[in-house]
Design a protein around this motif. Structure first.
Motif, PDB file in Angstrom:
ATOM      1  N   ARG A  32       1.159   1.517  -9.333  1.00 12.41           N
ATOM      2  CA  ARG A  32      -0.023   1.698  -8.497  1.00 12.41           C
ATOM      3  C   ARG A  32      -0.751   2.953  -8.948  1.00 12.41           C
ATOM      4  O   ARG A  32      -0.135   3.989  -9.210  1.00 12.41           O
ATOM      5  CB  ARG A  32       0.364   1.818  -7.022  1.00 12.41           C
ATOM      6  CG  ARG A  32       0.581   0.494  -6.327  1.00 12.41           C
ATOM      7  CD  ARG A  32       0.820   0.683  -4.833  1.00 12.41           C
ATOM      8  NE  ARG A  32       2.138   1.229  -4.598  1.00 12.41           N
ATOM      9  CZ  ARG A  32       3.174   0.523  -4.144  1.00 12.41           C
ATOM     10  NH1 ARG A  32       3.019  -0.769  -3.885  1.00 12.41           N
ATOM     11  NH2 ARG A  32       4.330   1.099  -3.936  1.00 12.41           N
ATOM     12  N   TYR A  60      -4.028   3.630  -3.015  1.00 11.88           N
ATOM     13  CA  TYR A  60      -3.391   3.165  -4.243  1.00 11.88           C
ATOM     14  C   TYR A  60      -3.544   1.657  -4.432  1.00 11.88           C
ATOM     15  O   TYR A  60      -3.501   0.904  -3.469  1.00 11.88           O
ATOM     16  CB  TYR A  60      -1.899   3.518  -4.253  1.00 11.88           C
ATOM     17  CG  TYR A  60      -1.627   4.983  -4.460  1.00 11.88           C
ATOM     18  CD1 TYR A  60      -1.502   5.502  -5.743  1.00 11.88           C
ATOM     19  CD2 TYR A  60      -1.517   5.840  -3.377  1.00 11.88           C
ATOM     20  CE1 TYR A  60      -1.257   6.857  -5.941  1.00 11.88           C
ATOM     21  CE2 TYR A  60      -1.273   7.201  -3.570  1.00 11.88           C
ATOM     22  CZ  TYR A  60      -1.146   7.689  -4.853  1.00 11.88           C
ATOM     23  OH  TYR A  60      -0.916   9.026  -5.052  1.00 11.88           O
ATOM     24  N   VAL A  90      -2.342  -1.646  -7.259  1.00  5.67           N
ATOM     25  CA  VAL A  90      -1.570  -2.064  -8.432  1.00  5.67           C
ATOM     26  C   VAL A  90      -2.567  -2.497  -9.505  1.00  5.67           C
ATOM     27  O   VAL A  90      -3.274  -3.486  -9.351  1.00  5.67           O
ATOM     28  CB  VAL A  90      -0.617  -3.228  -8.097  1.00  5.67           C
ATOM     29  CG1 VAL A  90       0.110  -3.689  -9.367  1.00  5.67           C
ATOM     30  CG2 VAL A  90       0.385  -2.809  -7.036  1.00  5.67           C
ATOM     31  N   ASP A 142       4.563   4.371  -8.092  1.00  2.00           N
ATOM     32  CA  ASP A 142       3.297   5.052  -7.809  1.00  2.00           C
ATOM     33  C   ASP A 142       3.080   6.167  -8.815  1.00  2.00           C
ATOM     34  O   ASP A 142       3.962   7.022  -8.993  1.00  2.00           O
ATOM     35  CB  ASP A 142       3.289   5.634  -6.400  1.00  2.00           C
ATOM     36  CG  ASP A 142       3.171   4.564  -5.328  1.00  2.00           C
ATOM     37  OD1 ASP A 142       2.770   3.433  -5.663  1.00  2.00           O
ATOM     38  OD2 ASP A 142       3.489   4.869  -4.159  1.00  2.00           O
TER      39      ASP A 142
END
Length: 197
Positions: free
Chosen positions: A108, A128, A130, A156
């Motif tokens: 992400r 965030y 992906v 992340d």
């Protein structure tokens, strides 16, 4: 760099050059175009991208088709034409893909919405998204406000790409979101269960 790039387009002659310029570090950039009627396709060709044209039949369908293009590398960065890879993000994802264990299938990245050159820092619904996936480990669901489902761990990354949603003007932005809201209402009226984001 061993990362391929996928950019989805429909009449993006205004924004596409900036996006392509931001990913010129990749030797495998693909544009999946939904039958543009402007100069999008010719611009993509001139800037060295691989171009595939396909009639648009839904957001998830189009993106899932894009995931099956003949990419050169095992990792894929997915962008829209009004988005830009920053130098800091580019360095971070390059480091990430060289170190990610096999159990990690995606990352992400933070999206920064830009308005008149300024990051709208406090206007994000979700910070965030992906956007970096290991090929063969992800697919999209829901034709409206599509959701990327990943088979594997998601990491992340503390890095950002820039989004210019107002590049075509506020009227265009409002009209686009009116289309999204109508399509979402049709999904709900049809009794389709909303996928958790």
């Amino acid at each position: 760099m061993s990362i391929s790039v996928l950019i989805l387009t429909k009449n993006e002659a205004l924004d596409l050059p900036g996006c392509l310029e931001s990913v010129k570090w990749s030797d495998d950039v693909h544009v999946l175009d939904s039958e543009s009627t402007d100069d999008t396709v010719s611009l993509a060709h001139r800037m060295g991208a691989h171009v595939t044209t396909r009639p648009f039949d839904g957001y998830a369908s189009q993106r899932n088709f894009g995931l099956k293009l003949p990419f050169k590398h095992p990792w894929l960065l997915i962008l829209d034409a009004d988005e830009r890879a920053t130098p800091e993000m580019t360095q971070a994802i390059q480091t990430f893909v060289t170190q990610a264990p096999a159990s990690v299938a995606a990352a992400r990245l933070r999206r920064r919405d830009i308005w008149w050159g300024r990051w709208l820092k406090h206007a994000q619904i979700s910070p965030y998204f992906v956007r970096l996936v290991r090929l063969g480990h992800a697919h999209y669901e829901r034709e409206v406000n599509e959701v990327l489902t990943v088979d594997g761990e998601i990491h992340d990354l503390d890095t950002s790409f820039d989004h210019h949603p107002f590049s075509k003007g506020l009227d265009h932005w409002i009209a686009k979101h009116n289309v999204y809201s109508k399509m979402e209402a049709q999904v709900i009226a049809a009794g389709q269960v909303m996928h958790p984001s």
